[in-house]
Scaffold this active site. Sequence first.
Site, PDB file in Angstrom:
ATOM      1  N   ARG A  97      -7.859  85.976   8.682  1.00  0.00           N
ATOM      2  CA  ARG A  97      -7.183  86.608   9.835  1.00  0.00           C
ATOM      3  C   ARG A  97      -6.288  87.768   9.372  1.00  0.00           C
ATOM      4  NH1 ARG A  97     -10.283  83.432  11.726  1.00  0.00           N
ATOM      5  NH2 ARG A  97     -10.032  82.237  13.645  1.00  0.00           N
TER       6      ARG A  97
ATOM      7  N   SER B  85      -5.861  81.189  19.032  1.00  0.00           N
ATOM      8  CA  SER B  85      -4.975  80.404  18.153  1.00  0.00           C
ATOM      9  C   SER B  85      -3.662  81.146  17.998  1.00  0.00           C
ATOM     10  CB  SER B  85      -5.599  80.246  16.769  1.00  0.00           C
ATOM     11  OG  SER B  85      -6.822  79.579  16.857  1.00  0.00           O
TER      12      SER B  85
ATOM     13  N   GLU C  46      -0.294  84.001  14.468  1.00  0.00           N
ATOM     14  CA  GLU C  46      -1.498  84.802  14.233  1.00  0.00           C
ATOM     15  C   GLU C  46      -1.455  86.124  14.999  1.00  0.00           C
ATOM     16  OE1 GLU C  46      -5.719  85.408  15.182  1.00  0.00           O
ATOM     17  OE2 GLU C  46      -5.626  83.226  15.057  1.00  0.00           O
TER      18      GLU C  46
HETATM   19  N1  EPU Z   1      -6.981  69.274  16.015  1.00  0.00           N
HETATM   20  C1  EPU Z   1      -6.247  68.252  16.551  1.00  0.00           C
HETATM   21  N2  EPU Z   1      -5.494  68.506  17.667  1.00  0.00           N
HETATM   22  C2  EPU Z   1      -5.479  69.736  18.248  1.00  0.00           C
HETATM   23  C3  EPU Z   1      -6.224  70.783  17.687  1.00  0.00           C
HETATM   24  C4  EPU Z   1      -6.980  70.533  16.558  1.00  0.00           C
HETATM   25  O1  EPU Z   1      -6.226  67.127  16.051  1.00  0.00           O
HETATM   26  O2  EPU Z   1      -4.784  69.896  19.256  1.00  0.00           O
HETATM   27  C5  EPU Z   1      -7.819  69.007  14.836  1.00  0.00           C
HETATM   28  C6  EPU Z   1      -9.297  68.999  15.236  1.00  0.00           C
HETATM   29  O3  EPU Z   1      -9.717  67.752  15.686  1.00  0.00           O
HETATM   30  C7  EPU Z   1      -9.964  69.368  13.934  1.00  0.00           C
HETATM   31  C8  EPU Z   1      -8.961  70.305  13.297  1.00  0.00           C
HETATM   32  O4  EPU Z   1      -7.698  70.068  13.914  1.00  0.00           O
HETATM   33  O5  EPU Z   1     -10.096  68.235  13.107  1.00  0.00           O
HETATM   34  C9  EPU Z   1      -9.355  71.761  13.419  1.00  0.00           C
HETATM   35  O6  EPU Z   1      -9.551  72.087  14.793  1.00  0.00           O
HETATM   36  P1  EPU Z   1     -10.696  73.105  15.283  1.00  0.00           P
HETATM   37  O7  EPU Z   1     -11.991  72.785  14.656  1.00  0.00           O
HETATM   38  O8  EPU Z   1     -10.632  73.169  16.781  1.00  0.00           O
HETATM   39  O9  EPU Z   1     -10.300  74.488  14.671  1.00  0.00           O
HETATM   40  P2  EPU Z   1      -8.902  75.191  14.405  1.00  0.00           P
HETATM   41  O10 EPU Z   1      -8.625  75.126  12.938  1.00  0.00           O
HETATM   42  O11 EPU Z   1      -7.868  74.614  15.303  1.00  0.00           O
HETATM   43  C10 EPU Z   1      -9.955  77.533  13.932  1.00  0.00           C
HETATM   44  C11 EPU Z   1      -9.674  78.950  14.333  1.00  0.00           C
HETATM   45  C12 EPU Z   1     -10.241  79.238  15.718  1.00  0.00           C
HETATM   46  C13 EPU Z   1     -11.744  78.985  15.672  1.00  0.00           C
HETATM   47  C14 EPU Z   1     -11.989  77.538  15.239  1.00  0.00           C
HETATM   48  C15 EPU Z   1     -13.463  77.267  15.044  1.00  0.00           C
HETATM   49  C16 EPU Z   1      -7.643  79.652  13.218  1.00  0.00           C
HETATM   50  C17 EPU Z   1      -6.180  79.950  13.351  1.00  0.00           C
HETATM   51  N3  EPU Z   1      -8.250  79.211  14.318  1.00  0.00           N
HETATM   52  O12 EPU Z   1      -9.220  76.699  14.826  1.00  0.00           O
HETATM   53  O13 EPU Z   1     -10.024  80.606  15.997  1.00  0.00           O
HETATM   54  O14 EPU Z   1     -12.334  79.219  16.947  1.00  0.00           O
HETATM   55  O15 EPU Z   1     -11.341  77.292  13.977  1.00  0.00           O
HETATM   56  O16 EPU Z   1     -13.921  77.945  13.900  1.00  0.00           O
HETATM   57  O17 EPU Z   1      -8.202  79.811  12.137  1.00  0.00           O
HETATM   58  C18 EPU Z   1      -8.575  82.173  17.033  1.00  0.00           C
HETATM   59  O18 EPU Z   1      -8.398  82.652  15.907  1.00  0.00           O
HETATM   60  O19 EPU Z   1      -8.018  82.654  18.045  1.00  0.00           O
HETATM   61  C19 EPU Z   1      -9.418  81.005  17.180  1.00  0.00           C
HETATM   62  C20 EPU Z   1      -9.580  80.378  18.345  1.00  0.00           C
END
Ligand code: EPU
Length: 357
Positions: free
Chosen positions: A183, A257, A353
């Site tokens: 990012r 995010s 972010e």
């Molecule tokens: N999780 C929770 N509770 C929550 C949110 C997440 O327990 O409220 C856990 C999920 O169950 C999972 C882990 O955290 O085990 C990661 O969650 P998720 O796969 O939804 O991805 P993320 O790390 O929260 C990142 C990116 C997103 C992108 C997704 C999918 C960043 C900051 N965010 O989110 O990007 O869509 O992976 O690749 O890296 C964005 O940048 O705006 C964005 C949406």
Amino acid sequence: MLLPPEGVVSGFGRPGATDMQVESAVSLKPYNTFGLPAVAQTLVRIASDADVRRVVDDPTFGRAPKFVLGGGSNIVLTRDMPQVVLKVEVRGMRLVEERPDAWIVEAGAGEDWHALVAWTLAQGWPGLENLALIPGTVGAAPVQNIGAYGLELQDRFESLDAVDLVTGRSVTLHPQICAFGYRDSVFKHSLAGRSVITRVRFRLPRPWRPVLGYLDIERKMTETGTAAPSAQQLFDWVCAIRRAKLPDPALIGNAGSFFKNPLVTPEQCRDIIGRDPTVVHYPLPDGTIKLAAGWMIDACGWKGKSVGQAGVYEKQALVLVNRGGAIGSEVMTLARAIQESVYGRFGIRLEPEPVVV
Ligand code: EPU
């Protein structure tokens, strides 16, 4: 906060520059996906490199501080903007070159990101499908090196054109100069506010190979019994996963995010596992460990909570939302409270972010 009068439209105030339009006291509420109120004292729409050069050469605006606005999908507006806001509206999408090993596609910085993903797929040039439905414009995509479901923009990036805001010169920048990171890019650092990205070119590898391996995608493969999905299937899955977890900015204001997933050392990770053994974490090839910020925020009990009209999205704690009529300071008060509680419980400082203005 200034109240926006009707957008005043005037000529550019200089002989020979009749095709440039300057708008005064423009409400930026429709131009940021969070839907936060702020007023741009001066806004200029940029449809070409020449438009940027006209601004740079203008006696009034040439030396004034400037702010480049793309799709407004990654900003938090906390105040009115005295800078000259350049709203990038460069259009056009085309195949530039068909190489044996790749299709090279170019898009104007003002094109909608998802429209580009859908269009390339429809043309038979897949490769961007994991990045479907990410809000924002093509020009904003390299700034924060957008990423999702195992793919980042840098994996498909060829080069971009930008205009220098001091010299007015157009330059082509290759990946090395862009210094992409998680990012992150040079456009958030030494080139921040220094240039306007006008066109971006993508390298879509041939033959196409799916990017699998992300947990949510693997779940879809198991559910549907599909071991080798097509690009269209992946596109449909990514759209379905995002729609189930992430708020549509057209319905609920948000900037995706709100925090980055922090990277920690193995020692720090052991300390955090000591505090909570269930912490979601992913070891990276370089030896560092990525922690799921959404999980930590969720573990601190923030899901569904609000400060004023700013809230934590019920289905994804990493996303802050505008519940209707929120102002930027409410969003930032909520963000700081989240940072403090995550720091108190896990000893980790979460970094926002989006760009906070
Ligand atoms: N999780 C929770 N509770 C929550 C949110 C997440 O327990 O409220 C856990 C999920 O169950 C999972 C882990 O955290 O085990 C990661 O969650 P998720 O796969 O939804 O991805 P993320 O790390 O929260 C990142 C990116 C997103 C992108 C997704 C999918 C960043 C900051 N965010 O989110 O990007 O869509 O992976 O690749 O890296 C964005 O940048 O705006 C964005 C949406």
